[in-house]
Design an enzyme around this catalytic site. Structure first.
Site, PDB file in Angstrom:
ATOM      1  N   HIS A 157      34.019 -22.719   8.866  1.00 56.04           N
ATOM      2  CA  HIS A 157      33.429 -21.695   7.980  1.00 56.04           C
ATOM      3  C   HIS A 157      31.908 -21.679   8.076  1.00 56.04           C
ATOM      4  O   HIS A 157      31.236 -21.257   7.132  1.00 56.04           O
ATOM      5  CB  HIS A 157      33.835 -21.910   6.513  1.00 56.04           C
ATOM      6  CG  HIS A 157      35.302 -22.139   6.310  1.00 56.04           C
ATOM      7  ND1 HIS A 157      36.198 -21.124   6.058  1.00 56.04           N
ATOM      8  CD2 HIS A 157      36.033 -23.282   6.359  1.00 56.04           C
ATOM      9  CE1 HIS A 157      37.419 -21.639   5.947  1.00 56.04           C
ATOM     10  NE2 HIS A 157      37.345 -22.949   6.129  1.00 56.04           N
ATOM     11  N   SER A 278       7.661 -10.522  20.722  1.00 57.89           N
ATOM     12  CA  SER A 278       7.604  -9.266  19.975  1.00 57.89           C
ATOM     13  C   SER A 278       6.248  -8.626  20.212  1.00 57.89           C
ATOM     14  O   SER A 278       5.238  -9.319  20.325  1.00 57.89           O
ATOM     15  CB  SER A 278       7.799  -9.554  18.487  1.00 57.89           C
ATOM     16  OG  SER A 278       7.266  -8.499  17.718  1.00 57.89           O
ATOM     17  N   LYS A 284       7.024 -14.621  17.468  1.00 59.09           N
ATOM     18  CA  LYS A 284       8.444 -14.468  17.787  1.00 59.09           C
ATOM     19  C   LYS A 284       8.831 -14.968  19.173  1.00 59.09           C
ATOM     20  O   LYS A 284       8.088 -14.828  20.126  1.00 59.09           O
ATOM     21  CB  LYS A 284       8.840 -12.980  17.689  1.00 59.09           C
ATOM     22  CG  LYS A 284       8.834 -12.438  16.280  1.00 59.09           C
ATOM     23  CD  LYS A 284       9.959 -13.004  15.440  1.00 59.09           C
ATOM     24  CE  LYS A 284      11.262 -12.399  15.812  1.00 59.09           C
ATOM     25  NZ  LYS A 284      11.873 -11.461  14.963  1.00 59.09           N
ATOM     26  N   GLU A 291      21.676 -12.440  23.181  1.00 57.75           N
ATOM     27  CA  GLU A 291      22.144 -11.258  22.442  1.00 57.75           C
ATOM     28  C   GLU A 291      22.799 -10.248  23.375  1.00 57.75           C
ATOM     29  O   GLU A 291      23.785  -9.596  23.014  1.00 57.75           O
ATOM     30  CB  GLU A 291      20.971 -10.608  21.699  1.00 57.75           C
ATOM     31  CG  GLU A 291      20.487 -11.462  20.540  1.00 57.75           C
ATOM     32  CD  GLU A 291      19.208 -10.910  19.936  1.00 57.75           C
ATOM     33  OE1 GLU A 291      19.211 -10.625  18.728  1.00 57.75           O
ATOM     34  OE2 GLU A 291      18.198 -10.758  20.647  1.00 57.75           O
TER      35      GLU A 291
END
Ligand code: ARG
Length: 461
Positions: A157, A278, A284, A291
């Protein structure tokens, strides 16, 4: 004008939109090597069976070699009038060698030709995927070996559950990829029968030898039903289904890297080479490659779905819908290849923050099960009762803001008098993982044993 390949009964040429909707050459040019190989096998058989003369067969073979050399040097010309790779190649052959080229298509149809070419292509695609997956497995095994003792929180979980080792966690992906590879191997074995010579749908009256062409192309033999031969795209679906399942695994690993790279986790630093910055936020480091692997899994599944929907409900034998079989397979293969390569690069070069993993493993009451198991073992407490006692200990530690191992003995004995000093031996994360010696468990000794077997498996396959 009308088409030179089949225009005998046509007075007019196609509408320009017809030419455009009909043409598969923009994508099926990827089959050119397979198409040449299939034609060479076919013409050699035609000559061996006396269906074309040895002289014509030789001219055709030499001509096909020249066409192949041109494609190799300059690419395949995308001539929409010629529709597909089969006609582009045959028409170039005719330009090069003259009328003998017209004998190549004896006892053959584009229907068996395209099925053969595509099978050969998918067979090569499977071999490529197998090599890529083997490299990814090797990367996982290498990193797992260095981290057979590195403790991290194991989750259910996404809540801290029990400590595991990083090596064990990485080896979980080795197992998934092992199953993927067996699915691809199954697909390859099932695919390996030659449709060539089934002709348009019914077989042929020429005295062909389908066993000969099958053997020349590395097939185990010819297919056994001409209608099925030209209608079957199971091999493409098998590939796409195996690719889909594989991409799901890659996506799960990518997702873990994404979560692990987030600041609250801080389990990994993804390599610069697989991250982006970024344009506005200078701090960043975004896990873009991971992804995209996660994203590509969706597209690969979409390709699989697309071909399922194309094939459902098609009557026997060939229908032009089936020309739509190739784009999803090509797309899925390209996406899968990139995904495998990106994951391999990331696994090889990711920095694991084992101190952070250990700190979190030690902070989530992850050894609560060990406490309960100790009560069962050492004090003969039934597990359900041990679970309850341990729950009270966790609550106490949580109220105090300390770890289980920090609770004084008197406090633990206040919860249950059967607890004694020995309990502290099982409350550390190292003791916890070392105790998990069941087959396939997370104990470093078990993980190392599995790694040794995995190395043997990799050296064989
Ligand atoms: N370009 C076609 C395909 O990809 C080749 C087969 C054409 N056969 C036919 N009967 N029109 O499926």
């Amino acid at each position: 004008g009308s088409n030179s390949m089949w225009g005998g009964r046509f007075a007019e040429g196609p509408a320009s939109v017809m030419r455009e909707i009909n043409a598969s050459i923009p994508f099926d040019k990827r089959l050119w090597k397979q198409d040449i190989a299939g034609s060479k096998a076919h013409v050699a058989m035609l000559a061996a069976r006396g269906i074309v003369s040895g002289e014509d067969a030789q001219a055709i073979t030499e001509g096909l070699n020249r066409v192949a050399a041109e494609y190799e040097a300059n690419g395949v010309p995308v001539n929409m009038d010629l529709e597909d790779i089969h006609m582009v190649t045959e028409s170039r052959l005719a330009e090069l060698i003259g009328p003998a080229a017209g004998r190549l298509h004896t006892a053959r149809s584009r229907n068996d030709q395209v099925a053969t070419d595509f099978k050969l292509w998918v067979r090569d695609a499977i071999d490529e995927v197998q090599a890529g997956l083997a490299a990814l497995q090797a990367a996982l095994v290498a990193r797992a070996e260095s981290h057979a003792d590195s403790v991290m929180p194991g989750f259910t979980h996404l809540q801290s559950a029990q400590p595991v080792t990083l090596g064990h966690h990485l080896m979980a992906y080795y197992e998934m990829l092992k199953r993927d590879r067996s699915r691809f191997a199954d697909a390859r074995a099932r695919l390996n029968r030659s449709p060539l010579g089934a002709a348009a749908l019914a077989g042929t009256g020429f005295p062909t030898d389908r066993f000969m062409t099958a053997a020349a192309l590395g097939f185990d033999g010819p297919t056994d039903n001409s209608l099925d031969s030209v209608s079957d795209r199971d091999f493409a679906l098998d590939y796409l289904m195996a690719a889909t399942q594989c991409s799901l695994h890659l996506s799960r690993l990518a997702e873990e890297f994404i979560i692990w790279a987030s600041q609250p986790f801080g389990f990994v630093k993804l390599p610069d080479a697989y991250s982006t910055g970024s344009s506005i936020m200078p701090q960043k480091r975004n896990p873009d490659a991971a992804e995209l692997v996660r994203g590509h899994a969706g597209r690969i599944m979409g390709c699989m779905t697309a071909l399922c929907v194309t094939m459902k409900g098609l009557p026997l034998a060939y229908s032009k819908d089936m020309q739509d079989d190739k784009p999803p397979v090509f797309e899925a293969h390209d996406l899968l290849g990139l995904s495998i390569a990106a994951m391999t690069g990331m696994v090889e070069t990711v920095t694991f923050r084992t101190d952070r993993m250990r700190a979190l493993a030690e902070s989530g009451f992850a050894t609560a099960t060990d406490l309960a198991d100790w009560l069962v073992r050492e004090a003969d407490v039934p597990f359900r009762e041990a679970h309850h006692i341990t729950g009270r200990a966790v609550k106490l530690a949580e109220d105090r803001g300390v770890q289980l191992a920090d609770l004084p003995l008197e406090e633990l004995q206040g919860i249950d008098a059967r607890i004694h000093q020995g309990i502290y031996d099982v409350l550390t994360v190292d003791a916890s993982v070392a105790s998990r010696m069941s087959h396939g468990g997370t104990a470093p000794a078990q993980v190392r044993a599995r790694i040794a077997q995995a190395r043997t498996e990799l050296s064989k396959a």
